[in-house]
Scaffold this active site. Sequence first.
Site, mmCIF file in Angstrom:
data_model
loop_
_atom_site.group_PDB
_atom_site.id
_atom_site.type_symbol
_atom_site.label_atom_id
_atom_site.label_comp_id
_atom_site.label_asym_id
_atom_site.label_seq_id
_atom_site.Cartn_x
_atom_site.Cartn_y
_atom_site.Cartn_z
ATOM 1 N N SER A 197 -6.911 -2.726 1.207
ATOM 2 C CA SER A 197 -5.550 -3.116 1.613
ATOM 3 C C SER A 197 -5.546 -4.536 2.151
ATOM 4 O O SER A 197 -6.576 -5.109 2.465
ATOM 5 C CB SER A 197 -5.044 -2.153 2.679
ATOM 6 O OG SER A 197 -5.966 -2.096 3.731
ATOM 7 N N ARG A 198 -4.340 -5.082 2.255
ATOM 8 C CA ARG A 198 -4.167 -6.352 2.949
ATOM 9 C C ARG A 198 -3.876 -6.025 4.412
ATOM 10 O O ARG A 198 -3.482 -4.910 4.738
ATOM 11 C CB ARG A 198 -2.978 -7.120 2.367
ATOM 12 C CG ARG A 198 -3.203 -7.597 0.931
ATOM 13 C CD ARG A 198 -2.092 -8.548 0.529
ATOM 14 N NE ARG A 198 -2.189 -8.888 -0.884
ATOM 15 C CZ ARG A 198 -2.985 -9.854 -1.368
ATOM 16 N NH1 ARG A 198 -3.755 -10.552 -0.551
ATOM 17 N NH2 ARG A 198 -3.006 -10.108 -2.662
ATOM 18 N N THR A 201 -1.527 -5.895 10.705
ATOM 19 C CA THR A 201 -1.520 -6.466 12.059
ATOM 20 C C THR A 201 -2.852 -7.102 12.438
ATOM 21 O O THR A 201 -2.950 -7.718 13.486
ATOM 22 C CB THR A 201 -1.197 -5.370 13.103
ATOM 23 O OG1 THR A 201 -2.144 -4.310 12.932
ATOM 24 C CG2 THR A 201 0.201 -4.827 12.937
ATOM 25 N N SER A 202 -3.876 -6.944 11.602
ATOM 26 C CA SER A 202 -5.180 -7.495 11.975
ATOM 27 C C SER A 202 -5.336 -8.915 11.403
ATOM 28 O O SER A 202 -4.470 -9.423 10.701
ATOM 29 C CB SER A 202 -6.296 -6.599 11.453
ATOM 30 O OG SER A 202 -6.377 -6.701 10.049
ATOM 31 N N THR A 206 -9.585 -6.335 3.852
ATOM 32 C CA THR A 206 -10.639 -6.623 2.872
ATOM 33 C C THR A 206 -10.058 -7.344 1.656
ATOM 34 O O THR A 206 -10.674 -8.268 1.113
ATOM 35 C CB THR A 206 -11.354 -5.329 2.457
ATOM 36 O OG1 THR A 206 -12.032 -4.812 3.601
ATOM 37 C CG2 THR A 206 -12.375 -5.577 1.358
ATOM 38 N N ASP A 259 1.072 8.842 13.307
ATOM 39 C CA ASP A 259 0.060 9.183 12.317
ATOM 40 C C ASP A 259 -0.359 10.637 12.445
ATOM 41 O O ASP A 259 -1.409 10.932 13.002
ATOM 42 C CB ASP A 259 -1.161 8.269 12.509
ATOM 43 C CG ASP A 259 -1.259 7.239 11.408
ATOM 44 O OD1 ASP A 259 -0.754 7.513 10.300
ATOM 45 O OD2 ASP A 259 -1.838 6.186 11.647
ATOM 46 N N SER A 267 -3.532 10.876 3.107
ATOM 47 C CA SER A 267 -3.343 9.504 2.668
ATOM 48 C C SER A 267 -4.673 8.887 2.216
ATOM 49 O O SER A 267 -4.779 8.293 1.140
ATOM 50 C CB SER A 267 -2.733 8.730 3.844
ATOM 51 O OG SER A 267 -2.977 7.369 3.741
#
Lengths: 516, 516
Positions: A197-198, A201-202, A206, A259, A267
């Site tokens: 994923s892009r 919030t970090s 990767t 979550d 998921s």
Amino acid sequence: MRTKFAVRTLDITAGVSVVILNEEEATENDIFAGDRLIVDNGGKQAVVTVDVSKTIVKRGEIVLFADVAEKIGAKQGDMLTLAQTGHPASIEFIKKKMDGGILQENEIDTIISELMENKLTDMELASFITSLYIRGLNTEETVALTKAIVNSGQTLDLGVHPVVDKHCTGGVAGNRTTMLIVPIVAAAGLYIPKTSSRSITSASGTADTMEVLANVDLTLEEMKRIVLKTHGCIAWGGGMNLASADDRLIKIRHPMRLDPKGVMVASVLAKKKAVGAEFVAIDIPVGRGAKITSMDLANELAREFVVISAKLGMKSEIFITYGRDPVGCGIGPALECRDVLEALQGRGPADLVQKSCKLAGAILEMGGKAESGRGYAIALQLLQNGKAYEKMKEIIEMQGGNPNVKPDDLPIGQYREQFYAQEDGRIHLVDNRAVNRIARAAGAPKSKGSGMILYVESGDKVKKGQLLFEIVSESETKLSFASELAKDINPIELEAVILGKMGETGVFEWKPETAR
Amino acid sequence: MRTKFAVRTLDITAGVSVVILNEEEATENDIFAGDRLIVDNGGKQAVVTVDVSKTIVKRGEIVLFADVAEKIGAKQGDMLTLAQTGHPASIEFIKKKMDGGILQENEIDTIISELMENKLTDMELASFITSLYIRGLNTEETVALTKAIVNSGQTLDLGVHPVVDKHCTGGVAGNRTTMLIVPIVAAAGLYIPKTSSRSITSASGTADTMEVLANVDLTLEEMKRIVLKTHGCIAWGGGMNLASADDRLIKIRHPMRLDPKGVMVASVLAKKKAVGAEFVAIDIPVGRGAKITSMDLANELAREFVVISAKLGMKSEIFITYGRDPVGCGIGPALECRDVLEALQGRGPADLVQKSCKLAGAILEMGGKAESGRGYAIALQLLQNGKAYEKMKEIIEMQGGNPNVKPDDLPIGQYREQFYAQEDGRIHLVDNRAVNRIARAAGAPKSKGSGMILYVESGDKVKKGQLLFEIVSESETKLSFASELAKDINPIELEAVILGKMGETGVFEWKPETAR
């Protein structure tokens, strides 16, 4: 009642499916703002929410936002049919869950199908997720949800074995193990069609980091071709329509920070199942600043991952890892790539190398490429003998990048500020959340060369005046924002000798860093 | 980062608070579609959700939908400040409720305040309502919620006593008791500042029906003046900003058909408390087609109404009534007015007269205008001696209507179709939901003269060919829609002699009307 309307398009990606009608005409037809209707463009349908306007829409006209127009392929001037939509069947099943019932497989399938057909509003989905959070999902429900999510999108069938995968629940800055694990296990002969994923919030996801070296926006067909040739790839998962329902569920879960355990498990595993994985290693970092902060929750999640994987015909091994500190030195896309390329050449941060080889070793053992207990050693060997690096070069080249890029070639921001220890001491904590915020303020992940470099880690003894970290930015303004922020939310804490003091107030005052 | 943007307004009432920014500029500033920001126009603020567009918004510009522009008083060309919004405090309290906690008064106050300040998204509110539905509210929470809703809007202080009120939970077609109860109790000397709602899904709301005779869109000041003079009024509650938070909660509850018991009780009682009621009669019709379909729920609700009223310093009496059949003959605004005017002149449908006088009698007894057990007789007397009619004329005149209007003066649709019994039998059911749908298809409540006339009620014996009901419409097209619908969803069922039959399928086939 008029049922045919002339299309006028409005270039706004509203995120929700909204159309605008003339207010007077809508009222005459008993249609009100917020009503849900079906628009039909010669068979291509979408469920939309109605807005009304007195002036911008003429009678007989319908204004479509860009996303709706695209979904039904409508162009300026097309004639659309508007029809009442029935009550979605899902509402009853959502209500059943709310009331504490157990959902059957077909009921979960209906909810996911109607979600994909845009028949459910964000409010209804929020209500569904809230109900799942409160009521929980049992094993059968989680399995059914996982299957429904897999079926909501495309799937990959490589036709070869064994196919392996890995996942990390996230939150740890600089944790780029995927970029070492993929070339190691691919070099050993396993197939690993890795989607990542892009960042939301970090400092970097990767996919953001890999993008410094190669194109990550692959189609499913391109990914298949690359993996069949090189045994591995590192692609962005968002563009491939794998487990699509999950992307929509995340849009609801993320803003509400909700979550439900079963949804999180479904998921993750749906994405693995969709690429045909047979063996999966899952990394759950636990600690302050990581996504999972409690050991109890990590344990529960781990058990669920194992049980549900088995029901889906996958074998998973779960690793609870130390998540309190960042991994590696560089934070931000290009700086992380530098660590990765160094590591592939037998150097690089020890924590990154060790963690990646532990996880890669487990995958090698599951996939039959290492005897039990030998995986770590073999993974380390593949890194040290350059075979993983050779494999990574192949992958970079297949993904359209320059395989011969050197760590020093990577463009790193020219604006920098260094931060030093104010006193002698031992490093108590390098705060993931603070590191992510500062790196983002410096421009990461959009600005590939921006971020932070960490020179110390927890446990290190430092002297007053010793370099602790450096902020790096491609923009002078952003550097000054990030530096101000770093002074405000100091990301590196020294171990406190005095934990608190009591003065004339009679109240014990804790030092801010220990009370945080 | 740019913080000042030039306003461009867009005439769309989006229902949600949305602004549109240039996509490129937004991305540079780490702002994405769906983010929540604060727009500030010289101190007037609103929390908004961001949309992005590549083309319709230039850099430096911000496009505002009509509702946002109005809320902060922004005009074309104004310069707005955009700022990050903190995490609303309510989220923590909503999560607490989700996790099964008990909310404190200040926590409920915060949620309602932030709701009123537009700081919560529809998804967060849906999550809150879902949590309240699943976890329930205890007495203290319901009292706190009621008080918070009262405080969210204006309140009425008449300065006289006793002030009384009534409420009906709804769902029963033609149930216009308010229009008899108000003149009866006002004629007896009690003060009744009655606010009513417009219809959402039924054929007509009390406000829609009263509007045939007079203006119902009063300000709080006008209502006060009228009630101090005539002792009563029948106004539309939506325009007065009484218990405002309730209107917003309804916007969430209605589309999801979610009515947590405590929220329903708080919603009703807040509206009564806000007008200063001391004595309240609450009508809970129970039966198929009514809003409350189970006797158990009616009992629970009744208990809550009594307990919570007492905690708020009001005395309530609750009446569970027969809600399976419509009340009166006319369905639709003007047709219902005809029944009401007939009843005020000593004629009119017996069920409407009896039910209204029972409820009015209870109010007279609570308010000290009748001895215990004498209320019904006195109410009936006030109706029969013309005093209630005189009072209604005063109220109509004060609300700007014609006090001398006769039942036959009311404009009724000229397009009509009559429906007859297909066989001999006894009426088993007149279906509220079917009646409401047909009357709406005929044009009610927008078209005041459209609706239905019912000539029979449950229990009546009918002969084949006898007139059952008539559809009335001001539009020929709508009449034909409504007639088709009536043939499809037959609103009047004869008692079935044969309940079902078993044929060669070996399966017992129920007659559709009994299986429904």
